[in-house]
Scaffold this active site. Structure first.
Site: not given
Ligand code: AMP
Length: 144
Positions: A102, A104
């Site tokens: 993903h 951001h």
């Molecule tokens: P990272 O893997 O460190 O890039 O972070 C995962 C991102 O996913 C974080 O910013 C969380 O806030 C976000 N996140 C986790 N679960 C969900 C969800 N169910 N829906 C939307 N965002 C999510």
């Protein structure tokens, strides 16, 4: 490490858990981050399975980046942001917590600090309003 299809973004892609969706193309899905570091923080994920950038098919990465550009332009316009930050973590040591690739996309202002990564959950109503603003900007986006 192998891709684990039980991760939360794979569940969103399969429709098993909800997400506040902003944009969908043949290759990607964009939805609101539930713990936004700034208002308008979204995540772009490929529909194809990969753990992160390191094991992704380069063709998928290319298609994903085209959608990242489109959504980043819409996020910037929707929030009248001064800049847009892209962040992408690979493996736990680098800060990755969800193991489906993903990107951001976070609107930025020079004098506004980001909220912490993995901080407070936003209210669904606020996320819904932010998503609507980005969808409107996408619909009105001029050509590059
Ligand atoms: P990272 O893997 O460190 O890039 O972070 C995962 C991102 O996913 C974080 O910013 C969380 O806030 C976000 N996140 C986790 N679960 C969900 C969800 N169910 N829906 C939307 N965002 C999510």
């Amino acid at each position: 490490m192998a891709y684990d299809p039980s991760n939360i973004f794979a569940k969103i892609l399969r429709g098993e858990i909800p997400a506040i969706k902003v944009y969908e193309s043949a290759q990607t899905l964009t939805f609101m981050d539930i713990m936004p570091r700034a208002d308008g923080h979204v995540l772009v994920i490929p529909k194809a399975a990969s753990r992160n950038l390191l094991d992704a098919d380069p063709a998928i990465l290319g298609a994903m980046m085209a959608d990242v550009q489109k959504v980043a332009r819409a996020v910037k316009a929707a929030f009248a942001a001064e800049g847009v930050m892209l962040v992408q973590y690979n493996e736990t040591a680098a800060g990755q917590t969800v193991f489906h690739l993903h990107m951001h996309i976070i609107p930025r202002f020079a004098d506004v600090a980001l909220r912490p990564h993995g901080g407070a959950m936003a209210k669904p109503e606020a996320l819904g309003e932010h998503a609507a603003k980005i969808r409107k900007a996408l619909a009105e986006l001029p050509e590059v």
